[in-house]
Scaffold this motif. Structure first.
Motif, PDB file in Angstrom:
ATOM      1  N   PRO A  76       0.838  -1.200   0.000  1.00  0.00           N
ATOM      2  CA  PRO A  76       0.000   0.000   0.000  1.00  0.00           C
ATOM      3  C   PRO A  76       0.872   1.247   0.000  1.00  0.00           C
ATOM      4  CG  PRO A  76       0.010  -1.025   2.172  1.00  0.00           C
ATOM      5  CD  PRO A  76       0.733  -1.964   1.255  1.00  0.00           C
ATOM      6  N   ASP A  77       0.341   2.332  -0.485  1.00  0.00           N
ATOM      7  CA  ASP A  77       1.088   3.588  -0.481  1.00  0.00           C
ATOM      8  C   ASP A  77       1.454   3.971   0.952  1.00  0.00           C
ATOM      9  OD1 ASP A  77       1.132   3.971  -3.187  1.00  0.00           O
ATOM     10  OD2 ASP A  77      -0.625   5.264  -3.250  1.00  0.00           O
ATOM     11  N   LEU A  81      -1.364   0.064   5.470  1.00  0.00           N
ATOM     12  CA  LEU A  81      -2.739   0.511   5.266  1.00  0.00           C
ATOM     13  C   LEU A  81      -3.217   1.350   6.444  1.00  0.00           C
ATOM     14  CD1 LEU A  81      -4.869  -2.412   3.798  1.00  0.00           C
ATOM     15  CD2 LEU A  81      -4.576  -0.134   2.839  1.00  0.00           C
ATOM     16  N   SER A 123      -4.763   5.792   1.578  1.00  0.00           N
ATOM     17  CA  SER A 123      -3.494   5.685   2.306  1.00  0.00           C
ATOM     18  C   SER A 123      -2.376   6.333   1.496  1.00  0.00           C
ATOM     19  CB  SER A 123      -3.139   4.214   2.553  1.00  0.00           C
ATOM     20  OG  SER A 123      -4.000   3.623   3.477  1.00  0.00           O
ATOM     21  N   ASN A 363      -3.901   0.322  -2.966  1.00  0.00           N
ATOM     22  CA  ASN A 363      -4.104   0.111  -1.535  1.00  0.00           C
ATOM     23  C   ASN A 363      -4.959  -1.119  -1.258  1.00  0.00           C
ATOM     24  OD1 ASN A 363      -2.514   2.258  -0.617  1.00  0.00           O
ATOM     25  ND2 ASN A 363      -4.162   3.726  -0.962  1.00  0.00           N
TER      26      ASN A 363
END
Length: 486
Positions: A76-77, A81, A123, A363
């Motif tokens: 996830p970015d 998360l 996120s 994400n």
């Protein structure tokens, strides 16, 4: 020892039409760890960041036979998360805190954004944007995070308030959020209030200030002249109690489901229309291509948008019923398909918005994203033309900052083959044999009760649409009769 090399033209196209190009070096360099980065590839190639270690294994390409398959297919970015729902043991205390604070009342669409933020779709964003985040999003389509890298964030996610609410907040550092029904939703803390320059926001997000942009008319024009940002805490998960909440899987839930199904690739397809056989052809063909690449169990995330849509779009409940018929009829395989609702509101902001749609699926764990003609686009509200160039969405995705780790899959155009009597990929050499059935044309068929050509859509799915438009006509007739009676 390590060496970074930028690849420009060295591409090994493993699939037809360059839909899934993977880059590999032609020669091996012993005892070196090499990191190869692709130059942005335009229009018909995915943007891939391919990393090779000393064994020359491509981490983005064929998965190793011994790999343990987890939802960490794509990080996830920000690396983790976001989950902003208050733990159950702390909810009573947090509710008391919220009760004592100045209140900000949310609209229905504000609540959809609370849903989006709280589950981690945005996120690493942890609340409604403060001014520095807003300006980065508005002007750069990205946010710089703590380690100095960038994540994509093409749409400002903001909360507007009016003068009266601003005055009521006064010098308070925190506010309570109240839902459209009057229920306490959460707390926004360490707040910042700043000017809402609507014209700038509209012009930079849509590239137009033409009257009639649906999200602008619904959300921005009537909104207050101030924006309030801060850290969000939500008292409980957002529910709509519309019979569809079981479809609203969070990014964390989706990643767990990908694990359970032992997915070694996840490809996401967003739509806001019913699924016809051309869509199905595209999705099934994408899975076949991934299998050809060497993936063993690619999973499709069929992910219709579930937030605000314009009035003439097919409503969410009808679309979800139609999607279920597509699975029941075996047009898509239920064993390799996950259907979920993406809770974001729709902006119809074309190349700007499609970046948000792709970023959110990172994400959720998808490492491939399908993009087609004029994604997130619409007709110009006052002129007889498209608002955006139909090809710009997929071109922008191939260059967008912060999306480098996501494989972009531009799809081939599908149309109705009048010779084969089915939906097929368009063949320019016999263009006269193909019939293009637009969304407008499809709705016109359904409204009139006229059947589309055989093979356009599964019969049970088509029946859902026909029944919906019949119910609309009955309702309109009843309203007209009531007006005449008075």
């Amino acid at each position: 020892m390590s060496l970074t090399i930028k690849l420009h033209d060295c591409h090994l196209n493993l699939l037809n039409n360059n839909h899934l190009g993977i880059s590999k070096p032609k020669t091996k360099v012993p005892n070196l760890k090499l990191k190869f980065r692709t130059k942005p590839i335009y229009h018909s190639d995915p943007l891939l960041s391919v990393v090779y270690n000393s064994t020359m294994h491509a981490s983005s390409a064929r998965p190793p036979q011994s790999a343990v398959i987890k939802s960490s297919l794509i990080d996830p970015d920000g690396g983790a998360l976001v989950d902003l729902v208050v733990p159950e043991s702390q909810r009573a205390a947090k509710a008391l805190e919220a009760e004592a604070l100045p209140k900000v009342r949310l609209t229905k669409i504000d609540l959809e954004w609370v849903h989006v933020i709280s589950e981690g779709w945005a996120s690493p964003l942890r609340g409604f944007m403060r001014e520095d985040q807003y300006l980065q999003s508005l002007h750069f389509n990205s946010l710089r995070i703590e380690d100095g890298s960038f994540v994509n964030m093409s749409l400002p996610i903001v909360l507007a308030i009016d003068d009266e609410t601003k005055e009521r907040i006064g010098s308070s550092n925190n506010v309570g959020l109240v839902g459209p029904g009057g229920d306490l939703v959460g707390v926004l803390s360490s707040i910042e209030i700043y000017k809402h320059n609507k014209e700038e926001r509209i012009a930079r997000t849509w590239g137009s200030t033409a009257p009639g942009l649906p999200y602008v008319e619904e959300v921005i024009t009537p909104a207050g002249n101030w924006l309030i940002g801060g850290d969000l805490e939500v008292l409980d998960r957002v529910k709509y109690n519309d019979g569809l909440d079981h479809y609203r899987l969070s990014p964390r839930q989706l990643r767990k489901e990908f694990d359970r199904r032992q997915a070694d690739a996840v490809f996401a397809f967003q739509l806001r229309n019913p699924v016809h056989n051309g869509h199905a052809l595209l999705m099934n063909d994408t899975r076949r291509r991934l299998l050809d690449m060497g993936y063993k169990n690619p999973i499709l995330l069929l992910h219709p948008l579930g937030g605000f849509t314009k009035p003439d779009d097919v409503p969410l409940d009808v679309r979800m019923e139609q999607h279920s018929k597509v699975l029941e009829d075996g047009v898509l395989d239920p064993e390799t398909t996950i259907v979920g609702i993406f809770p974001s509101p729709m902006h119809y902001a074309g190349p700007t918005e499609v970046q948000w749609h792709a970023k959110a699926r990172i994400n959720a764990g998808a490492n491939f994203y399908i993009v087609g003609r004029d994604p997130a686009g619409m007709g110009h509200p006052t002129e007889n033309r498209d608002l955006y160039d139909p090809d710009h969405g997929k071109k922008v995705l191939s260059m967008a900052p912060g999306l480098e780790k996501l494989n972009i899959l531009p799809f081939r155009v599908a149309a109705y083959d009048t010779v084969e009597k089915k939906m097929a990929f368009f063949d320019p050499s016999r263009a006269k044999d193909f019939l293009f059935i637009s969304g407008t044309k499809m709705r016109a068929y359904a409204k009139s009760g006229e059947n589309p050509p055989d093979g356009f859509m599964c019969p049970s799915g088509w029946k859902v649409l026909v029944n919906y438009y019949k119910s609309l006509q009955t309702e309109e007739a009843s309203q007209q009769q009531a007006v005449l009676s008075t």
